[in-house]
Design an enzyme around this catalytic site. Structure first.
Site, PDB file in Angstrom:
ATOM      1  N   ASP A   1      -6.959   7.771  -5.084  1.00 28.50           N
ATOM      2  CA  ASP A   1      -5.831   6.586  -5.253  1.00 28.50           C
ATOM      3  C   ASP A   1      -6.323   7.017  -6.859  1.00 28.50           C
ATOM      4  O   ASP A   1      -6.745   7.675  -7.840  1.00 28.50           O
ATOM      5  CB  ASP A   1      -6.282   5.149  -5.110  1.00 28.50           C
TER       6      ASP A   1
ATOM      7  N   GLU B   1       0.674  -1.166  -0.035  1.00 27.32           N
ATOM      8  CA  GLU B   1      -0.257   0.032   0.129  1.00 27.32           C
ATOM      9  C   GLU B   1       1.138   1.405   0.401  1.00 27.32           C
ATOM     10  O   GLU B   1       0.675   2.401  -0.873  1.00 27.32           O
ATOM     11  CB  GLU B   1      -0.883  -0.006   1.293  1.00 27.32           C
TER      12      GLU B   1
END
Length: 154
Positions: free
Chosen positions: A32, A23
């Site tokens: 994102d 991550e």
């Protein structure tokens, strides 16, 4: 009734390391790859662009989120405690990344419940897309999870 969590000791440390590595850590919220506001180690719940956190806060969020995702994963599995530790960590990482709902509906979960661990590990690799596109980072992540998952296969 099985244990409530297996994310203690070595399994917990392995899950934190695996998820944290894939991550990445961003202390300030960003959008994102599909435009969702995200912060820390991929947290999206209630995140707004401009939110800021310390590493200590992000580490605590990651552990709490892993435990939440693990609890959801365990609820839809017939025998979560029967899954070998390394495979279990791989499935927690997958669940954290794709969400409890997607995991519970997945072929990977169905194969786990049928006692087909190798098939479940293989099916987990199918989650390599975001926004309808195959993402190289997700292909690499699924490959690493697959390798770890297969360590539990006899």
């Amino acid at each position: 009734m099985g244990r409530k969590t297996r994310l203690a000791g070595t399994a917990g440390a392995a899950a934190i390391a695996l998820v944290g590595m894939w991550e990445g850590l961003r202390l300030t919220a960003y959008r994102d790859i599909v435009g969702v506001p995200t912060v820390c180690y991929g947290e999206t719940l209630g995140v707004k662009i401009g939110d800021k956190h310390t590493k200590v806060e992000c580490d605590a969020m990651l552990l709490a989120s892993l435990q939440k995702h693990e609890a959801g994963m365990r609820k839809c599995l017939k025998d979560p405690d029967g899954i070998p530790e390394r495979s279990y960590v791989a499935f927690v990482s997958l669940t954290y990344n794709i969400g409890v709902g997607a995991f519970c509906k997945s072929t990977a979960r169905k194969r786990l419940d049928a006692g087909n661990l190798r098939g479940a590990c293989d099916a987990a690799t199918w989650y390599n897309r975001a926004g309808g596109r195959k993402i190289p980072g997700l292909v690499k992540r699924r490959s690493a999870e697959h390798k770890l998952c297969l360590e539990g296969v006899k």
